[in-house]
Scaffold this motif. Structure first.
Motif, mmCIF file in Angstrom:
data_model
loop_
_atom_site.group_PDB
_atom_site.id
_atom_site.type_symbol
_atom_site.label_atom_id
_atom_site.label_comp_id
_atom_site.label_asym_id
_atom_site.label_seq_id
_atom_site.Cartn_x
_atom_site.Cartn_y
_atom_site.Cartn_z
ATOM 1 N N ALA A 3 47.902 41.130 53.015
ATOM 2 C CA ALA A 3 49.152 40.479 52.609
ATOM 3 C C ALA A 3 48.928 39.369 51.581
ATOM 4 N N ARG A 4 47.881 38.575 51.762
ATOM 5 C CA ARG A 4 47.651 37.474 50.822
ATOM 6 C C ARG A 4 47.304 37.995 49.437
ATOM 7 N N GLU A 5 46.515 39.052 49.383
ATOM 8 C CA GLU A 5 46.153 39.619 48.082
ATOM 9 C C GLU A 5 47.373 40.248 47.403
ATOM 10 N N MET A 6 48.237 40.863 48.196
ATOM 11 C CA MET A 6 49.463 41.433 47.646
ATOM 12 C C MET A 6 50.361 40.315 47.103
ATOM 13 N N ARG A 7 50.444 39.231 47.848
ATOM 14 C CA ARG A 7 51.259 38.089 47.415
ATOM 15 C C ARG A 7 50.673 37.481 46.140
ATOM 16 N N GLU A 77 33.277 38.971 34.458
ATOM 17 C CA GLU A 77 32.137 38.055 34.558
ATOM 18 C C GLU A 77 32.496 36.854 35.432
ATOM 19 N N LEU A 78 33.695 36.314 35.229
ATOM 20 C CA LEU A 78 34.139 35.172 36.037
ATOM 21 C C LEU A 78 34.280 35.559 37.506
ATOM 22 N N LEU A 79 34.806 36.744 37.749
ATOM 23 C CA LEU A 79 34.953 37.218 39.119
ATOM 24 C C LEU A 79 33.598 37.265 39.816
ATOM 25 N N GLU A 104 40.671 36.021 44.245
ATOM 26 C CA GLU A 104 41.877 36.823 44.452
ATOM 27 C C GLU A 104 42.731 36.887 43.188
ATOM 28 N N PHE A 105 42.816 35.779 42.466
ATOM 29 C CA PHE A 105 43.591 35.743 41.218
ATOM 30 C C PHE A 105 42.971 36.687 40.188
ATOM 31 N N LEU A 106 41.660 36.627 40.047
ATOM 32 C CA LEU A 106 40.977 37.491 39.077
ATOM 33 C C LEU A 106 41.049 38.956 39.481
ATOM 34 N N GLN A 107 40.975 39.249 40.768
ATOM 35 C CA GLN A 107 41.129 40.633 41.224
ATOM 36 C C GLN A 107 42.527 41.146 40.876
#
Length: 116
Positions: A3-7, A77-79, A104-107
């Motif tokens: 859920a958090r990744e979806m959000r 690279e940042l991920l 999570e933001f980069l994904q």
């Protein structure tokens, strides 16, 4: 997908559209999911930073540079870099929360088929 990744994906899409009122709603839900402990405070600090940097179009901000350049290689690279930081045993909970938000933001960023 958790859920958090979806959000986080919804938060990112709202930021890409510069729909800050919708992004704020997602940000608040993400912060609630993260909780109020040290980990949650670090996570919250990162997501608030993403939103304010994009809103203010801060050219020195890493997140704004990513949005403008659409450089997927740099994002990958940042991920990997931030994942590596998370594996450091000496990191405190605040840092772990902060870097988890970045991961999570980069994904979410890398999962976008097209970038606005």
């Amino acid at each position: 997908m958790p859920a958090r990744e979806m959000r986080m994906e919804m938060f990112l899409r709202a930021l890409l559209r510069r729909d800050f009122s919708r992004a704020k709603g997602h940000l608040e839900k993400l912060a609630k999911m993260a909780g109020g402990g040290e980990w949650g405070r670090g996570y919250g600090k990162a997501i608030n930073g993403f939103m304010s940097a994009i809103r203010e179009n801060d050219p020195d901000s890493l997140v704004v540079q990513l949005m403008k350049e659409h450089n997927m290689e740099k994002a990958e690279e940042l991920l990997e870099h931030f994942r590596g930081i998370l594996n450091h045993e000496f990191r405190d909970e605040y840092e772990k929360g902060y870097y988890t938000a970045w991961v999570e933001f980069l994904q979410a960023y890398l999962s976008q088929k097209t970038l606005v």
